[in-house]
Design a protein around this motif. Sequence first.
Motif: not given
Length: 287
Positions: A178-182, A285-287, A1-5, A47-51
Motif C-alpha cells: 500500500p505505501d507509495d514507493q518507487k 519522475p513527478s508521480c 501503492m508501490a510501483r516499479i519504475v 526516475v529517482n527510485p525510493d528502493l
Amino acid sequence: MARIVGGITTSHIPAIGKAMSEGMESDPYWERFFGGYEPVKEWLAKVNPDLAIIVYNDHGLNFSLDTVPTFALGCADRYENADEGWGLKTLASFEGDAAFSWHLAESLINQDFDITTCQQMLVDHGFVVPMALLWRHLPKWPVKTIPLAVNMVQHPLTSARRCLDLGKSLRRAIESYPDDQKVVIVGTGGMSHQLQGERAGHINVDFDLQCMESVINNPEWITALDNTEIIQRGGTEGIEVIMWLVMRGALKPDVKVVHKHYHVPISNTGAGVLVLEDANSGTDPSC
Ligand code: DHB
Ligand code: FE
C-alpha cells in the motif's frame, strides 16, 4: 501503492569494485566499461527510485555450503558488507525496509515461492559492486535496498524459467504494497565466464549478445535452455545470467530499451548492462 519504475541488469565482477576504490575509471582498460554506466546513472537520477530490490547470488560470504537456500529474501532494516577476500574495500551499510520485505515474503509464499527469510544478512560483491556502480561511494546510499539472493553456487540450481516466474510474482507482490514507493529491480551476475577447471577463462560473446536480446524481446529463448546447456555455452559461473530474468519477469511483456551496453573482457567475464522500462510506462519522475 508501490510501483516499479524499471529494471537494470548488470554484471557484478569484483575487479570493478577494486578499480573504483583505486580510482582507475579513466584508465584505458576501464574507460569504455565505466562509460557504459553514465546513461544508467542519468536514468536513475530521472526516475529517482525510493528502493532497489537487488537480485544477486551470495558467493560464500553469508551462506556457507552447509546451508544454501535457493531463494533468500533480506527482511532487515540494515545490511552490512564485509571483507570477502577479494581485496575489496568494505562499503557503508545499506538501509533496508523490513516492513516491505515481510510483505514481499508473505505475497511470494502465497504465490508458491517458498523463500527463506533472513533477518540478518551480509551482502557480498554480487550486491555491493552493482550498488557502487549505480550510485557510487556515497557516505549514505540514496535508496533503500532489499536483497533477494538466488543460489548460483551449490548444485542443484534453480532454472531460468523459475527465475522469470519469480519476477512475475515479485511484480504482483510489489504492486500489492500500500505505501507509495518507487521501486527499481536490479538483476546482477553474468555474463559468460568460467573461473575454474579446464575451460577457465571461457567467454562466449555470441551467447552473451543472444542473452541480452532474449532478455529484452524473447525471454522464452533462454527459458527453453536447461542449466547444462547454459553452462556449456556461457561457462560454469555464466549461469548467473539467469538472475537477469527475475528483473525481466517483473516488467511487462513489452519493454522499452532505455540503455544497452556490452564490454568484453572485464576480468574473466563478458560485462553487460541493460536498463528497461515497461513499454507504455512513460517515465514521469513527478508521480
Ligand atoms: C568474476 C566474475 C564474477 O561474477 C564473480 O562473482 C567473481 C569473479 C571475474 O570475472 O573475475
Ligand atoms: Fe558472480
